[in-house]
Design a protein around this motif. Structure first.
Motif, mmCIF file in Angstrom:
data_model
loop_
_atom_site.group_PDB
_atom_site.id
_atom_site.type_symbol
_atom_site.label_atom_id
_atom_site.label_comp_id
_atom_site.label_asym_id
_atom_site.label_seq_id
_atom_site.Cartn_x
_atom_site.Cartn_y
_atom_site.Cartn_z
ATOM 1 N N UNK A 198 -4.992 11.087 -7.305
ATOM 2 C CA UNK A 198 -4.184 11.458 -6.149
ATOM 3 C C UNK A 198 -4.196 10.497 -4.966
ATOM 4 N N UNK A 199 -4.921 9.372 -5.057
ATOM 5 C CA UNK A 199 -4.935 8.457 -3.909
ATOM 6 C C UNK A 199 -3.687 7.573 -3.912
ATOM 7 N N UNK A 200 -3.394 6.990 -2.764
ATOM 8 C CA UNK A 200 -2.276 6.052 -2.691
ATOM 9 C C UNK A 200 -2.789 4.649 -2.980
ATOM 10 N N UNK A 201 -2.040 3.934 -3.798
ATOM 11 C CA UNK A 201 -2.434 2.569 -4.161
ATOM 12 C C UNK A 201 -1.272 1.613 -3.933
ATOM 13 N N UNK A 202 -1.628 0.360 -3.724
ATOM 14 C CA UNK A 202 -0.619 -0.671 -3.510
ATOM 15 C C UNK A 202 -0.988 -1.889 -4.350
ATOM 16 N N UNK A 203 -0.033 -2.794 -4.476
ATOM 17 C CA UNK A 203 -0.290 -3.994 -5.287
ATOM 18 C C UNK A 203 0.043 -5.263 -4.507
ATOM 19 N N UNK A 204 -0.898 -6.191 -4.576
ATOM 20 C CA UNK A 204 -0.719 -7.552 -4.086
ATOM 21 C C UNK A 204 -0.879 -8.448 -5.304
ATOM 22 N N UNK A 205 0.058 -9.361 -5.501
ATOM 23 C CA UNK A 205 -0.077 -10.318 -6.612
ATOM 24 C C UNK A 205 0.204 -11.700 -6.058
ATOM 25 N N UNK A 206 -0.671 -12.637 -6.365
ATOM 26 C CA UNK A 206 -0.517 -13.953 -5.755
ATOM 27 C C UNK A 206 0.124 -14.936 -6.729
ATOM 28 N N UNK A 207 0.862 -15.877 -6.139
ATOM 29 C CA UNK A 207 1.387 -16.999 -6.907
ATOM 30 C C UNK A 207 2.568 -16.645 -7.793
ATOM 31 N N UNK A 208 2.673 -17.396 -8.883
ATOM 32 C CA UNK A 208 3.912 -17.371 -9.660
ATOM 33 C C UNK A 208 4.151 -16.060 -10.410
ATOM 34 N N UNK A 209 3.105 -15.240 -10.580
ATOM 35 C CA UNK A 209 3.307 -13.976 -11.288
ATOM 36 C C UNK A 209 3.701 -12.834 -10.348
ATOM 37 N N UNK A 210 3.871 -13.161 -9.060
ATOM 38 C CA UNK A 210 4.054 -12.094 -8.069
ATOM 39 C C UNK A 210 5.267 -11.206 -8.368
ATOM 40 N N UNK A 211 6.410 -11.819 -8.612
ATOM 41 C CA UNK A 211 7.637 -11.024 -8.709
ATOM 42 C C UNK A 211 7.559 -10.000 -9.846
ATOM 43 N N UNK A 212 7.112 -10.463 -11.010
ATOM 44 C CA UNK A 212 7.113 -9.505 -12.124
ATOM 45 C C UNK A 212 6.001 -8.473 -11.985
ATOM 46 N N UNK A 213 4.876 -8.845 -11.372
ATOM 47 C CA UNK A 213 3.813 -7.844 -11.184
ATOM 48 C C UNK A 213 4.235 -6.804 -10.145
ATOM 49 N N UNK A 214 4.954 -7.227 -9.105
ATOM 50 C CA UNK A 214 5.437 -6.241 -8.125
ATOM 51 C C UNK A 214 6.508 -5.355 -8.760
ATOM 52 N N UNK A 215 7.329 -5.926 -9.625
ATOM 53 C CA UNK A 215 8.313 -5.093 -10.336
ATOM 54 C C UNK A 215 7.612 -4.033 -11.168
ATOM 55 N N UNK A 216 6.585 -4.462 -11.891
ATOM 56 C CA UNK A 216 5.833 -3.513 -12.726
ATOM 57 C C UNK A 216 5.214 -2.421 -11.856
#
Ligand code: KMH
Ligand code: ZN
Length: 281
Positions: A198-216
């Motif tokens: 039930x906690x809120x989570x967020x995602x930070x992804x660095x470098x070239x994989x950022x866009x697809x990891x944020x999409x996921x």
């Protein structure tokens, strides 16, 4: 009443400069309090509602001096009600005393590291007692905390603290720092599986994989995503971003294209329980 898994708007954080990225990597990286505040205000106009803040001296050297943070916060608050969220990670090589000095600068939110790693090859150490010092000082000052989890063990430690009634408003899962959790779907899934219910989570992804990891992350129902020069100096492969605002505008469009609305400042405060955290500088 039941609620859809993604019915909440997603919170966008801007991390305008970090501690390590330089103008050699992208000439638009802000250094001075005026430059950092200007970038945060422009990013807020594009949809960022939290600013994850580090500070620099005029030559770009990282600093964690209280007065520099106080200046940045005052300049930001002159123009936007976006939430100031101070790093207590600082820069590689800073002592914990240096890292926590900023807590007295008047922000309503701060990060807390819940473990150590070799950060791109350099020891970045946060002992259990260091973590506790941040938690205790933040509690005294009424500052809300975000756990910065660079690896699966950091998630487990943050979960253990939450179970001991430490109120972590957001669990930020950081992917792709060399030495930390890799930017892979498997690593993200493992970290999500380690979160308390039930906690809120967020995602930070660095470098070239950022866009697809944020999409996921967006598809999996993340509560927050982060962009900014701290994490990536490119807007697309081989194309340096012109500003933090450009990076925020791009990720807002990305979120909307995946069916996620973007939280306003008021919605962000409500989602993270930050209505009462505003502290006078
Ligand atoms: N600059 C890194 C060593 C954080 O802000 O919480 C630490 C960092 C993490 O950026
Ligand atoms: Zn940071």
């Amino acid at each position: 009443m039941s609620r859809d898994w993604d019915s909440d708007p997603v919170v966008v954080t801007v991390a305008p400069c970090g501690a390590e990225v330089t103008r050699e990597q992208n000439p638009a990286v802000p250094y001075t309090p005026q430059e950092i505040a200007r970038d945060v205000v422009a990013a807020a106009a594009k949809g960022a509602t939290i600013a994850h803040l580090h500070a620099r001296k005029a030559d770009g050297t990282p600093t964690h001096e209280r007065e520099t943070f106080r200046q940045i916060i005052q300049l930001i608050r002159a123009d936007t009600d976006a939430i100031c969220n101070l790093s207590t990670g600082g820069a590689v090589g800073m002592t914990i005393d240096e890292r926590i000095e900023c807590l007295d600068a008047g922000a309503e939110m701060a990060g807390v590291e819940t473990g150590s790693l070799n950060f791109a090859g350099a020891p970045f150490v946060t002992s259990g007692s260091d973590t506790q010092r941040v938690i205790d000082r933040a509690a005294t000052l009424g500052i809300a905390l975000e756990a910065e989890c660079f690896d699966l063990g950091h998630v487990a430690e943050a979960a253990r603290l939450q179970a001991k009634a430490v109120n972590l408003r957001l669990f930020n899962l950081v992917l792709g720092v060399p030495g930390g959790a890799p930017a892979t779907p498997e690593a993200l899934q493992a970290m999500i599986a380690g979160l308390p219910h039930g906690v809120r989570w967020s995602v930070t992804a660095v470098g070239r994989h950022q866009k697809r990891m944020l999409s996921l992350a967006l598809l999996l129902g993340t509560a927050g995503i982060r962009v900014g020069f701290e994490d990536n100096v490119y807007i697309a492969r081989g194309r340096p971003a012109s500003s933090n605002a450009e990076l925020v505008a791009d990720v807002v469009a990305q979120a909307r294209s995946l069916g996620r609305e973007v939280a306003t400042i008021g919605e962000t405060r409500r989602l993270l329980g930050l209505e009462h955290e505003r502290i006078a500088v």
